[in-house]
Design a protein around this motif. Sequence first.
Motif, short mmCIF file in Angstrom:
data_model
loop_
_atom_site.label_atom_id
_atom_site.label_comp_id
_atom_site.label_asym_id
_atom_site.label_seq_id
_atom_site.Cartn_x
_atom_site.Cartn_y
_atom_site.Cartn_z
N ILE A 57 0.86 -1.18 0.00
CA ILE A 57 0.00 0.00 0.00
C ILE A 57 0.90 1.24 0.00
N GLN A 58 0.79 2.05 -1.04
CA GLN A 58 1.62 3.24 -1.14
C GLN A 58 0.96 4.45 -0.49
N PHE A 59 -0.36 4.60 -0.71
CA PHE A 59 -1.06 5.76 -0.19
C PHE A 59 -2.32 5.34 0.57
N ILE A 60 -2.56 5.99 1.71
CA ILE A 60 -3.83 5.93 2.42
C ILE A 60 -4.43 7.33 2.37
N PHE A 61 -5.65 7.44 1.90
CA PHE A 61 -6.33 8.73 1.92
C PHE A 61 -7.49 8.66 2.90
N ASN A 62 -7.55 9.61 3.84
CA ASN A 62 -8.64 9.68 4.82
C ASN A 62 -9.68 10.71 4.41
N THR A 63 -10.94 10.29 4.31
CA THR A 63 -12.00 11.22 3.93
C THR A 63 -12.37 12.18 5.06
N HIS A 64 -12.10 11.80 6.32
CA HIS A 64 -12.25 12.69 7.47
C HIS A 64 -11.60 12.01 8.68
N TRP A 65 -11.75 12.55 9.88
CA TRP A 65 -10.90 12.14 11.00
C TRP A 65 -11.50 11.08 11.92
N HIS A 66 -12.75 10.68 11.75
CA HIS A 66 -13.39 9.76 12.69
C HIS A 66 -12.72 8.38 12.70
N GLY A 67 -12.75 7.76 13.88
CA GLY A 67 -11.99 6.53 14.10
C GLY A 67 -12.41 5.35 13.26
N ASP A 68 -13.64 5.32 12.77
CA ASP A 68 -14.07 4.21 11.92
C ASP A 68 -13.61 4.39 10.48
N HIS A 69 -12.87 5.48 10.23
CA HIS A 69 -12.30 5.73 8.90
C HIS A 69 -10.78 5.83 8.92
N VAL A 70 -10.21 6.11 10.09
CA VAL A 70 -8.75 6.29 10.18
C VAL A 70 -8.10 5.32 11.15
N GLY A 71 -8.86 4.38 11.69
CA GLY A 71 -8.32 3.49 12.71
C GLY A 71 -7.15 2.64 12.26
N GLY A 72 -7.10 2.31 10.96
CA GLY A 72 -6.01 1.50 10.45
C GLY A 72 -4.77 2.28 10.10
N ASN A 73 -4.81 3.62 10.26
CA ASN A 73 -3.67 4.45 9.87
C ASN A 73 -2.37 4.03 10.55
N GLU A 74 -2.44 3.74 11.85
CA GLU A 74 -1.21 3.46 12.58
C GLU A 74 -0.51 2.23 12.02
N ALA A 75 -1.26 1.14 11.85
CA ALA A 75 -0.66 -0.09 11.34
C ALA A 75 -0.15 0.10 9.92
N MET A 76 -0.92 0.78 9.09
CA MET A 76 -0.53 0.94 7.69
C MET A 76 0.58 1.97 7.54
N GLY A 77 0.58 2.98 8.41
CA GLY A 77 1.68 3.93 8.42
C GLY A 77 2.99 3.26 8.81
N LYS A 78 2.94 2.39 9.81
CA LYS A 78 4.13 1.66 10.22
C LYS A 78 4.66 0.76 9.11
N ALA A 79 3.74 0.30 8.25
CA ALA A 79 4.14 -0.55 7.13
C ALA A 79 4.66 0.24 5.94
N GLY A 80 4.64 1.57 6.05
CA GLY A 80 5.23 2.40 5.00
C GLY A 80 4.28 3.19 4.14
#
Length: 296
Positions: free
Chosen positions: A80-103
């Motif tokens: 996964i190269q890019f994650i785009f968040n449509t807004h800040w709520h946790g049911d839309h951005v909750g996976g950011n940490e794991a996917m950010g750590k993966a690059g």
Amino acid sequence: MNKLLAVIATAFCAVAFAQDFSKVEIKTTKLSDTVYFLAGAGGNIAVSAGADSVFVVDDQFAPLAPKITAAIAAISPKPIQFIFNTHWHGDHVGGNEAMGKAGAIIVAHENVRRRMSTDQFMAFMKTNVPASPKVALPIVTFNGSINFHLNGEDIRIVHAPQAHTDGDAMVYFAGSDILHMGDVYFNGFYPFIDAGSGGTIEGTIAACDMALGMVTDKSKIIPGHGPVSTRAELVAYRDMLRTIMGRVRSAINEGKSDEQIAAADLSKDLDEKWGKGFLKPAEFAGMVAAMMRRKP
């Protein structure tokens, strides 16, 4: 918070947080040669996968990150190269940490990063939301619009001001003719609009009008919640919001309280179609009334 909003908040929290994620299945539907729709628990996901890279819109709740990444790996072997968040709520951005750590490179509107990087209080739900860790924050932000050119098509992203929140963005996959609207659009039921995060019913309606100018009768529309939709269904949703806003405004002008508006059955002719989600008709009318009174 008045008694009515406390009831609504309890209902929302029960839906959003009291889930057994071990039982959630991520279901994948191919919508075009390169765009896929993933449904699980929380906000709907779109994935663009092709010759260039993997681009993901939203990533649901944190405990679902392993299931989501597995579902995406079944689509494409590329990371996964890019994650785009449509807004800040946790049911839309909750996976950011794991996917950010993966690059993955996380991208969102400037207001999304602002809210995620500081402690937030969701007044509607009487809930404190702690700041996200650095690795989960968007590292590329924008204000008005931003474009990606990946997998053989233009991905056009536009900010929808003061809609569901103050940081909403809609993602249009131009070559595939697919629009992801995030929580601007709840397909088939009355929406939650987060007034405490800058959301308004007027802005939500304006965002729907913006979306309708971007799509045709042949387009596929991914809502934040609910099944993949059509332009005609989005028109019906926009018209429902307009109707209820007008009725609530009239009731406010008549001097009715939020509780009286909630009890007035203002939407009874619409409830069979829209009133079967987590927000019941009286709760939605009361929420709209409270929101409209907050305007300066």
